[in-house]
Design an enzyme around this catalytic site. Structure first.
Site, short mmCIF file in Angstrom:
data_model
loop_
_atom_site.label_atom_id
_atom_site.label_comp_id
_atom_site.label_asym_id
_atom_site.label_seq_id
_atom_site.Cartn_x
_atom_site.Cartn_y
_atom_site.Cartn_z
N HIS A 61 1.00 -1.18 -0.07
CA HIS A 61 0.04 0.03 -0.08
C HIS A 61 0.81 1.28 0.01
O HIS A 61 0.50 2.20 -0.45
CB HIS A 61 -1.04 0.30 1.16
CG HIS A 61 -1.95 -1.18 1.21
ND1 HIS A 61 -2.78 -1.54 2.16
CD2 HIS A 61 -2.20 -2.11 0.21
CE1 HIS A 61 -3.18 -2.57 1.99
NE2 HIS A 61 -3.01 -2.90 0.96
N HIS A 220 -9.36 -2.15 -5.34
CA HIS A 220 -8.23 -2.47 -4.48
C HIS A 220 -7.23 -3.57 -5.01
O HIS A 220 -6.05 -3.41 -4.79
CB HIS A 220 -8.85 -2.88 -3.05
CG HIS A 220 -7.53 -3.23 -2.15
ND1 HIS A 220 -7.17 -2.00 -1.37
CD2 HIS A 220 -6.73 -4.36 -1.75
CE1 HIS A 220 -6.19 -2.59 -0.61
NE2 HIS A 220 -5.79 -3.87 -0.71
N ASP A 224 -3.23 -2.92 -5.37
CA ASP A 224 -2.08 -3.82 -5.09
C ASP A 224 -1.16 -4.12 -6.15
O ASP A 224 0.06 -4.19 -5.92
CB ASP A 224 -2.85 -5.15 -4.41
CG ASP A 224 -3.34 -5.28 -3.00
OD1 ASP A 224 -2.79 -4.27 -2.26
OD2 ASP A 224 -4.12 -6.14 -2.77
N HIS A 247 -0.81 -11.03 -4.88
CA HIS A 247 0.48 -10.98 -4.63
C HIS A 247 1.47 -11.81 -5.30
O HIS A 247 2.42 -11.31 -5.92
CB HIS A 247 0.55 -10.67 -3.20
CG HIS A 247 0.18 -9.59 -2.73
ND1 HIS A 247 0.29 -8.17 -2.97
CD2 HIS A 247 -0.80 -9.62 -1.89
CE1 HIS A 247 -0.57 -7.48 -2.32
NE2 HIS A 247 -1.45 -8.32 -1.47
#
Length: 270
Positions: A61, A220, A224, A247
């Site tokens: 973030h 979001h 990321d 991720h």
């Protein structure tokens, strides 16, 4: 912060070509950890850099705020293993950067414009970047947890620049499913948090909270992506298409693009 500890973070200006690095001020003698894909040591639900004890986690973030606002050459200090979690978004970091201001430096950040598609895939998820005219980055994200999920399928295509990042992405918070939240709390993570303070999706939908955008989860995910791909250390030009990426796949694409940038640098040097 997911553990509930109070953490102080500071953005420090750095010299041209320094890039972004993280420094643990709570560890005597700790050296800065470069925000590069070579530093990645974990991608389970968050991005982790460095080796214990000199390790930082949940950095995506902060990296998204810096990359989204096109701020480079910054030493990020904080006195703990991870930066403040804030409300699960990048908004607090973005507003701090905007309020502080930036200085134009003499050295330009490297730019990588792909000339052919680069794709990574794992477990039914795919992530690719395609050539694109112009000098900006476009990201398309398709989120789909299946027909039984309380989170409906959603998609979004977003141009990434400081204005759009601040307006359309920075406020978008991380989220979890109710069973995931229970498991994390069983592990001692986020026990201090209530459902009203984060986005928790139960069987009937969002629990004790309201979305800032109807497609906030997809937004979001793009946030990321911006943070994880900042680990390439260059400004990307192209069209990223993501399907259920997280991720691990984000970092895998960052590795592939870093290798591509190194090959291009050697070619130009020769």
């Amino acid at each position: 912060m997911v553990t509930g500890s109070k953490i102080k973070l500071r953005f420090n200006p750095a010299t041209p070509d320094h890039g972004v690095a993280f420094l643990r001020t709570d560890l005597p003698g700790a050296i800065p950890i470069p925000a590069r894909v070579e530093s990645v040591t974990g991608t389970a639900r968050r991005t982790t850099l460095g080796l214990g004890p000199n390790q930082v986690t949940l950095v995506e973030h902060v990296l998204a705020a810096l990359a989204g606002m096109r701020v480079d050459n910054c030493l990020v200090e904080f006195d703990g293993p991870e930066p403040p979690g804030l409300d699960g978004s990048s908004e607090g970091y973005v507003e701090l950067l905007v309020g502080t201001g930036t200085v134009l430096q003499s050295s330009r950040k490297p730019q990588l414009a792909v000339t052919e598609p680069v794709t990574v895939a794992s477990g039914g998820a795919t992530l690719s970047i395609h050539p694109r005219d112009g000098d900006d980055l476009l990201i398309s994200y398709l989120l789909d947890y299946g027909p039984q999920s309380p989170i409906a399928p959603q998609s979004l295509t977003q141009v990434i620049n400081p204005a759009t990042f601040r307006r359309d992405l920075a406020r978008c918070r991380t989220y979890v499913l109710e069973h995931e939240a229970r498991e994390l709390q069983r592990q001692g993570i986020g026990r201090h948090l209530k459902a009203s303070e984060i986005l928790v999706f139960g069987s009937k939908g969002l629990i004790d909270n309201k979305l800032r955008f109807p497609d906030e989860p997809a937004r979001h995910k793009i946030l990321d992506l911006v943070g994880d791909l900042a680990l390439c250390g260059c400004d990307l030009v192209g069209h990223i298409v993501a399907y259920r990426s997280g991720h691990p796949l984000n970092v895998e694409l960052a590795r592939a693009l870093t290798r591509a940038a190194e090959r291009e640098s050697r070619r130009q040097g020769g």
